[in-house]
Design an enzyme around this catalytic site. Structure first.
Site, short mmCIF file in Angstrom:
data_model
loop_
_atom_site.label_atom_id
_atom_site.label_comp_id
_atom_site.label_asym_id
_atom_site.label_seq_id
_atom_site.Cartn_x
_atom_site.Cartn_y
_atom_site.Cartn_z
N LYS A 113 0.74 -1.31 -0.06
CA LYS A 113 0.04 -0.12 -0.02
C LYS A 113 0.84 1.37 0.13
CE LYS A 113 -3.52 -2.71 -0.47
NZ LYS A 113 -4.34 -3.19 0.63
C1 LIG Z 1 -5.40 -4.31 0.82
C2 LIG Z 1 -7.26 -4.12 1.06
C3 LIG Z 1 -7.68 -4.74 1.80
C4 LIG Z 1 -7.07 -5.38 3.27
O1 LIG Z 1 -6.11 -4.75 3.97
P1 LIG Z 1 -5.12 -5.38 4.81
O2 LIG Z 1 -4.53 -4.37 5.50
O3 LIG Z 1 -4.41 -6.28 4.03
O4 LIG Z 1 -5.96 -6.29 5.71
C5 LIG Z 1 -9.15 -4.37 1.91
N1 LIG Z 1 -9.74 -3.78 0.97
C6 LIG Z 1 -8.87 -3.59 -0.20
C7 LIG Z 1 -9.48 -2.58 -1.40
C8 LIG Z 1 -7.72 -3.77 -0.21
O5 LIG Z 1 -6.76 -3.76 -1.29
#
Ligand SMILES: *Cc1c(COP(=O)(O)O)cnc(C)c1O
Length: 390
Positions: A188
């Site tokens: 991210k």
């Molecule tokens: C990465 C992601 C999540 C989950 O995030 P985590 O921190 O890995 O639990 C949820 N929704 C979207 C759209 C994502 O890309």
């Protein structure tokens, strides 16, 4: 992987970790306080300032943030929650975790975002909440979604896993809806390894989320072993183990100050990709919505085999051979075996999501990419299309 010319492999979504992050993690390790503590509190304060939200609660993941948002809002069996299959499975898994019923509505083929019209058409007397997903960092039409939510008495929980830097009509993402969930997973825009955050303006929701994130223990229970002396704790709810550690926050504290600079860098890479691919038969991302700040999380190409003369998967394999890592965001949630079996969803129920899932791939896009890296991606994309895409 050895590449001709000694180029390094461009791993998709590689994090940007500097000396400050490393020193702060080492500081945590040496201090003996590695669990939830003062660094998590500092990280929450930095993100509260960054987003402008009144309350920010750091947790272990965005999945935990989504789950706790629905737990704190009292959602459960018999309640329907509307979202889109064009998302990571965690969005829909979290609805199932609270025992509520996920109601999926298709995205738009062009923006790849859930549309207000489809949300409205899916509202029933049992609908309690809607989870718009700011896919790729492009911001959903929040005004229209809030209008629907107001008229039907629904809670809006934003899945802003891709959109920490986003804004909607002058308001930062994190301040618009009752609850907003962010992810700090490795790939991210800001990472803590694993990590997530909920922002809200509602002190009761924030308090419940904080308590539920740590076994349901009384507030500030993390201080119970501190140098202030042992404190007894009480359990207020049967909570979860979703707290963020200082080891994670140590990384995040030094990422926040770079957000603007990294976004500006991704904007420049985005513009270069747009320009470089304009004459190719691949589809490129739709422009940002009016009066929004696009968080530029994923730059996606659409590879249609009939137009491009190569399948998406073969195209990805060719990029891989040239040392370029890519990702797929996403194959629709409705196509996964559990969801097909449990809800009877078929590919044709969400035709735009299915269509995108067969064609989409995400190119490297990160503040850490140098100009040479970006040109390597551009060259590899051209070279991976028959006749250079001409
Ligand atoms: C990465 C992601 C999540 C989950 O995030 P985590 O921190 O890995 O639990 C949820 N929704 C979207 C759209 C994502 O890309």
């Amino acid at each position: 992987m050895d590449l001709p010319g000694g180029d390094r492999y461009l791993v998709f979504g590689a994090p940007t970790i500097g000396d400050e992050e490393i020193a702060e993690v080492v500081d945590s390790l040496r201090s003996g306080w590695i669990g939830t503590g003062p660094k998590v509190a500092r990280f929450e304060e930095l993100l509260r300032e960054y987003t402008g939200a009144e309350h920010a609660v750091a947790v272990h993941s965005c999945t935990a943030a989504l789950h706790l948002s629905m737990v704190a809002a009292g959602l459960g069996p018999g309640d329907e929650v509307i979202t889109t299959p064009m998302t990571f499975v965690a969005t829909v898994n979290a609805i199932v975790h609270v025992g509520a019923t996920p109601v999926l509505v298709d995205c738009d083929r062009d923006t790849q975002l859930v549309t207000p019209e489809r949300i409205e058409a899916a509202v029933t007397p049992r609908t309690r909440a809607v989870i718009p997903v700011h896919l790729a960092g492009r911001i959903c039409d929040l005004e229209a979604i809030h209008d629907i939510a107001r008229r039907h008495g629904l809670l809006v929980i934003e899945d802003a896993a891709h959109a920490l830097e986003g804004a909607y009509r002058g308001r930062k993402v994190g301040t618009v809806s009752q609850l907003t969930c962010f992810s700090f997973y490795v790939t991210k825009n800001l990472t803590t390894g694993e990590g997530g955050l909920v922002t809200t303006s509602d002190p009761d929701l924030a308090g419940r989320i904080r308590t539920y994130a740590l076994h349901g223990l009384s507030r500030d229970a993390w201080k119970r072993f501190s140098d202030a002396g042992y404190r007894h704790y009480q359990v207020h709810y049967p909570g979860f183990k979703y707290n963020m550690m200082d080891l994670q926050a140590a990384i995040g504290i030094h990422q926040v100050p770079h957000l603007a600079e990294w976004l500006a860098r991704r904007e420049r890479i985005w513009a270069r990709y747009d320009e470089a691919f304009a004459d190719l038969p691949v589809g490129t991302p739709a422009p940002a919505g009016p009066d929004t700040v696009h968080a530029r999380h994923l730059y996606t190409l659409m590879v249609d085999e009939a137009r491009c003369g190569v399948s998406r998967d073969e195209f990805m394999a060719r990029l891989h051979e040239r040392g370029i890592g890519t990702g797929v965001h996403y194959q629709g949630v409705h196509l996964h075996p559990y969801y097909r079996d449990a809800f009877g969803w078929r590919p044709e129920d969400f035709p735009n999501t299915t269509w995108i899932g067969e064609r989409t791939l995400s190119l490297p896009l990160s503040g850490a990419l140098g100009d040479d890296d970006v040109e390597r991606v551009v060259d590899a994309v051209r070279a991976s299309l028959p006749r250079g895409g001409a």
